[in-house]
Design a protein around this motif. Structure first.
Motif, PDB file in Angstrom:
ATOM      1  N   TRP A 274       0.781  -1.296   0.064  1.00  0.00           N
ATOM      2  CA  TRP A 274       0.090   0.490  -0.152  1.00  0.00           C
ATOM      3  C   TRP A 274       1.145   1.017   0.112  1.00  0.00           C
ATOM      4  O   TRP A 274       2.164   1.566   0.894  1.00  0.00           O
TER       5      TRP A 274
ATOM      6  N   SER B  81      -2.876   3.829  -2.160  1.00  0.00           N
ATOM      7  CA  SER B  81      -3.490   2.852  -3.307  1.00  0.00           C
ATOM      8  C   SER B  81      -3.183   1.372  -3.187  1.00  0.00           C
ATOM      9  O   SER B  81      -1.591   1.797  -2.263  1.00  0.00           O
TER      10      SER B  81
ATOM     11  N   GLY C  17      -7.672   3.078  -6.295  1.00  0.00           N
ATOM     12  CA  GLY C  17      -7.289   3.677  -4.874  1.00  0.00           C
ATOM     13  C   GLY C  17      -7.838   4.408  -4.834  1.00  0.00           C
ATOM     14  O   GLY C  17      -8.665   4.685  -5.945  1.00  0.00           O
TER      15      GLY C  17
END
Length: 291
Positions: free
Chosen positions: A167, A193, A215
């Motif tokens: 992430w 994202s 995202g």
């Protein structure tokens, strides 16, 4: 004019076919902690279609040139324009942006310092960021009445970015000063994202999951030094996806939704980018004959 912007992006990219593939995030407003690679040039065309209650919808766009001056400094130059339907098409100005990364190593939280000078007119609608009490009604005035209104602004940002288990989490804090006797204005942007797959495929393919990064981001104004907060500000939520193609092109798409009555109900934002590796070395060799 938007077709000319897009065509120029394509022509410049085709002239330099040797490519480096970068894993771009899908953010359209939020910045992450990553800079352009040293001596590389990125070219991007970016477009925003916005709905307008009580007035004409619009299409705003910019052409961006991003250069990696050093490992810790990236500089960018923007040319802006917009078309308001049933009104006119006007150029709206330019921006010069610089980002500085003070720490060489990667940490859990990585700061980047952002400084931008912008010279735009009152018809500017690209919504590259939201600050102060910017609201939808500001876009109602016809282009002919605001194109001669010049704004010279200094924008500062503190960008914080983290990577954790695939992430990316990024937070931006915005401080804007019109270079006249006006108060400081504030804004924010946050984004998260992740690639659809963390493990790369052994085969070259365009539609592999690892080529897509999905995202969402949220951004808006935070008032000014006299009236800080969310009152009479606009706020947006924007899911997005970036498609990083093996050919070197990156396509980003982000439907954007207004979260309160001061915001545009809907915007569709998209951009296409390509990177020219070693551009600085090519220019140096052209003028000096040395690599």
């Amino acid at each position: 004019m938007s077709l000319r912007f897009a065509a120029l992006t394509f022509i410049l990219a085709v002239l330099f076919p040797r490519l480096v593939r970068a894993q771009e995030n899908p953010y359209t407003v939020t910045y992450d902690q990553f800079l352009e690679e040293p001596r590389n040039l990125g070219i991007e065309y970016f477009s925003t279609f916005g709905t307008q209650r009580g007035g004409n919808d619009f299409h705003a766009y910019w052409l961006e040139f991003e250069y990696g001056a050093t490992a810790w400094w990236t500089t960018e130059f923007y040319l802006d324009a917009q078309t308001t339907f049933h009104d006119s098409t006007v150029p709206t100005g330019f921006r010069w942006e610089n980002r500085f990364r003070p720490l060489k190593r990667e940490y859990f939280i990585n700061p980047v310092l952002y400084v931008e000078y912008e010279h735009v007119n009152g018809a500017d609608k690209i919504l590259k960021e939201l600050e102060g009490h910017d609201i939808e009604d500001d876009f109602l005035t016809p282009n002919a009445e605001v194109r001669d209104e010049i704004k010279n602004e200094l924008e500062l940002k503190l960008i914080l970015g983290s990577n954790f288990k695939g992430w990316n989490i990024s937070e931006n804090f915005l401080f804007v000063k019109n270079l006249t006797n006006e108060p400081w204005e504030f804004g924010y942007a946050v984004g998260a994202s992740r690639p659809l797959a963390l493990k790369a495929s052994p085969k070259r393919c365009s539609l592999c999951p690892q080529n897509f990064v999905a995202g969402a981001e949220m951004y808006g104004g935070l008032g000014d030094r006299y009236h800080f907060g969310l009152h009479e500000t606009s706020q947006y939520l924007a899911p997005g996806v970036a498609w990083n193609m093996p050919s070197g092109w990156t396509l980003r798409v982000s439907p954007t939704f207004g979260l309160n009555d001061n915001s545009h109900r809907f915007m569709l934002r998209w951009g296409i980018a390509r990177e020219i590796p070693g551009f600085g070395d090519m220019v140096k060799k052209l003028f000096t004959g040395r690599p």
